[in-house]
Design an enzyme around this catalytic site. Structure first.
Site, mmCIF file in Angstrom:
data_model
loop_
_atom_site.group_PDB
_atom_site.id
_atom_site.type_symbol
_atom_site.label_atom_id
_atom_site.label_comp_id
_atom_site.label_asym_id
_atom_site.label_seq_id
_atom_site.Cartn_x
_atom_site.Cartn_y
_atom_site.Cartn_z
ATOM 1 N N THR A 184 4.229 10.461 -1.285
ATOM 2 C CA THR A 184 3.755 9.153 -0.815
ATOM 3 C C THR A 184 4.976 8.413 -0.268
ATOM 4 O OG1 THR A 184 4.187 8.077 -2.904
ATOM 5 C CG2 THR A 184 2.002 8.994 -2.619
ATOM 6 N N GLU A 328 -2.857 10.853 -2.900
ATOM 7 C CA GLU A 328 -3.148 11.460 -4.202
ATOM 8 C C GLU A 328 -4.566 12.026 -4.280
ATOM 9 O OE1 GLU A 328 -1.625 8.612 -3.647
ATOM 10 O OE2 GLU A 328 -0.130 8.125 -5.168
ATOM 11 N N LYS A 439 -2.768 -14.929 -4.405
ATOM 12 C CA LYS A 439 -3.218 -15.663 -5.581
ATOM 13 C C LYS A 439 -3.012 -17.157 -5.343
ATOM 14 C CE LYS A 439 -2.830 -15.492 -10.562
ATOM 15 N NZ LYS A 439 -1.939 -15.311 -11.686
ATOM 16 N N TRP A 444 -8.314 -15.432 -6.348
ATOM 17 C CA TRP A 444 -7.789 -14.425 -5.441
ATOM 18 C C TRP A 444 -8.371 -14.566 -4.041
ATOM 19 C CZ3 TRP A 444 -3.852 -11.925 -7.453
ATOM 20 C CH2 TRP A 444 -3.784 -11.753 -8.838
#
Ligand code: ADP
Length: 546
Positions: A184, A328, A439, A444
């Site tokens: 990654t 992944e 935030k 959120w």
């Protein structure tokens, strides 16, 4: 139990073997680094892959050894995928856009024994060579006539193959043997290696051929703009031969006009890539007043496909499959092809459905959980951290105990780091990466939602929403935008345009105009670098009081 089915290992070599016999007219067309276009069939590819495998064995490469590639999308890269894994070695694809430091780290971490590279990447290796393993063999992926001068000893790919037998009986080994390795990009800390097995790779190929069925079909041409150096080009080098589709490999020219020309010439039916490359192609389509001949299907993933992009493609008759996944996960987790019954919905509602990240593919389970790990309902309302489980999902990271220990929850699910909801029809909506959520006052705000809405303004070519520090609200959203032309919308115009989709407190407090946005090695906006660039930026209210 006695009298049951045979056990035949799911090996990558079986895909090649099958395509050579069952789909002998299909094959690969590549825009080469040599400057021309090269074409051959799967049986011709197979003969050269056999030669490569013999050459690798001659170099002493055996089961489990890592062999690295640093290459564009092309037929030689395809040959390496199959030649390396066919003999039980591991094809470690390296992203050439990584920093020198990351490249040095992963080659040493993987302990690669041979490194195959395109001529283009000689300078990259020359710059870091002294930090790479001393006994490494370098092979330049071209013929003798095109061999560049290298400041390090290097073999010539075509000479390596010359004279080797064109047939091979592929060895049989356990299907849980590793076949591929991809790190990654590691936005924080060192890159982490996802080690794919033959079994996971073959199952993932089945999975995408079934789920993204709109793209596939015998005799169709599919173009991976997504690189073979990044998560197996989303599985295309395996799934295309499996269904008898041909691959069109674009090489290094990924700009709109080059892609248009190649797609037009080769009658590409389906093309796969991240949103940024489609911006270039769409600009060329607009300039020419037509789409490439035969172009009917596009798969967009890697980051959220803007609604306006989906609408533009669909309006010109190009069906969009919006996909979500991760390195992944091999990588495909969900796909946005609509179920049959949704085809009767009004166009606008179909676009809304396609803007979501879509339904899971077979072999991938999804769950969203709250902070305590309690599983949340799939009601389209509840938002939580997304966990996945599946045949082609990592159980840890290659040679990395620390990261492996943190990868799975107590029930063995992999934590994606994404925050999402799932609706009763099974559609996943990625709200954000957990670390990119903004935030404000304890609530959120989804940066993806803000970006999506703002990008539908004609004056904005592309943008990123990030949170900037604010003493009262903790963070407040601002938009960093690249203008589409000379007419830049004002902050009020932006706010007004997107207001119908947001609560007032969610609207951005500022628009910062930039020439371009920093990108990651995998073609996404790098919010990490963007935050660094804006380190001295102050929220407008702070400036007023200063
Ligand atoms: P890297 O960013 O290191 O290259 P990946 O390519 O594996 O790693 O990125 C996976 C992440 O990309 C996902 O966890 C998700 O945050 C994001 N992503 C991928 N596809 C989509 C999509 N269709 N919509 C929104 N986010 C996406």
């Amino acid at each position: 139990m006695e009298g049951m089915m045979m056990h035949r290992p799911l090996l990558v070599s079986t895909i090649l073997d099958y395509a050579m016999k069952a789909h002998r007219k299909a094959g690969i067309t590549s825009a080469r680094t040599e400057g021309d276009v090269h074409s051959y069939s799967y049986p011709e590819a197979g003969a050269r892959i056999a030669q490569l495998a013999h050459a690798l064995q001659g170099m002493g490469i055996t089961l489990g050894d890592r062999v690295a590639t640093l290459a564009w999308n092309g037929y030689r890269h395809f040959e390496l995928y199959y030649g390396i894994s066919g003999i039980g070695a591991v094809c470690h694809t390296i992203n050439p856009r990584l920093s020198a430091e990351q490249l040095i780290y992963i080659v040493n971490h993987a302990e690669d024994r041979v490194l195959f590279l395109d001529t283009t990447f000689v300078p990259i290796i020359a710059a870091v060579k002294e930090h790479l393993p001393e006994d490494m063999t370098y092979v330049i992926m071209t013929d003798r006539a095109h061999m560049p001068d290298t400041p390090f000893p290097a073999l010539c790919y075509e000479e390596l193959l010359d004279g080797q037998p064109t047939e091979i009986t592929w060895p049989e080994f356990d299907e849980n043997t590793a076949c591929g390795l991809c790190y990654t990009s590691g936005t924080t800390g060192n890159p982490k290696g996802a080690l794919y097995s033959h079994r996971s790779t073959v199952l993932h190929a089945f999975t995408i051929a079934i789920s993204l069925r709109h793209s596939f079909g015998e005799g169709r041409a599919i173009l991976p703009v997504v690189p073979l150096f990044h998560v197996n080009a989303w599985g295309l080098p395996y799934a295309a031969p499996l269904v008898g589709a041909s691959l069109v490999m674009p090489g290094q020219a990924l700009d709109g006009p080059s892609l248009f020309r190649l797609m037009d010439q080769e009658e590409v039916y389906s093309a796969w890539g991240v949103p940024t490359v489609w911006m270039g192609l769409l600009a060329e389509i607009k300039a020419q007043g037509r789409k490439p001949a035969n172009f009917e299907d596009v798969v967009i993933g890697g980051s959220a496909a803007p609604r306006s992009m989906i609408e533009t493609f669909e309006t010109m008759g190009v069906s969009v499959g919006h996909a979500w996944g991760m390195t992944e996960m091999s990588p495909v987790g969900t796909h946005g092809c609509l179920p049959q019954w949704m085809n009767d919905l009004p166009f606008d509602e179909q676009i809304t459905a396609k803007s979501k990240q879509g339904r899971r593919v077979y072999g991938v389970d999804l769950k969203i959980v709250d902070e305590d790990g309690t599983v949340l309902p799939n009601d389209g309302e509840a938002i939580g951290e997304l966990y996945v489980r599946g045949n082609a999902v990592v159980s840890g990271y290659f040679r990395n105990e620390e990261a492996s220990a943190k990868a799975l929850d107590a029930e063995g699910w992999f934590g994606t780091g994404d925050v999402a909801s799932i609706d009763p029809d099974g559609f996943l909506v990625i709200q954000d990466r957990a670390k990119d959520l903004i935030k404000s006052g304890g609530e959120w705000i989804s940066s993806i939602d803000l970006e999506n809405a703002a990008m539908s303004l004609p004056g904005i070519a592309t943008c990123a929403a990030i949170g900037v520090p604010h003493p009262r609200w903790d963070e407040r959203p601002v938009l960093v935008a690249v203008a589409a032309g000379d007419d830049r919308p004002t902050l009020d115009e932006v706010r007004e345009h997107i207001a119908p989709h947001f609560a007032k407190w969610q609207l951005p407090d500022d628009v910062i105009w930039v020439e371009s946005l920093p990108m990651t090695a995998t073609g996404k906006v790098s919010k990490l670098n963007l935050r660094k660039q804006l380190a001295d930026y102050q929220h407008p209210e702070l400036r007023e009081t200063a």
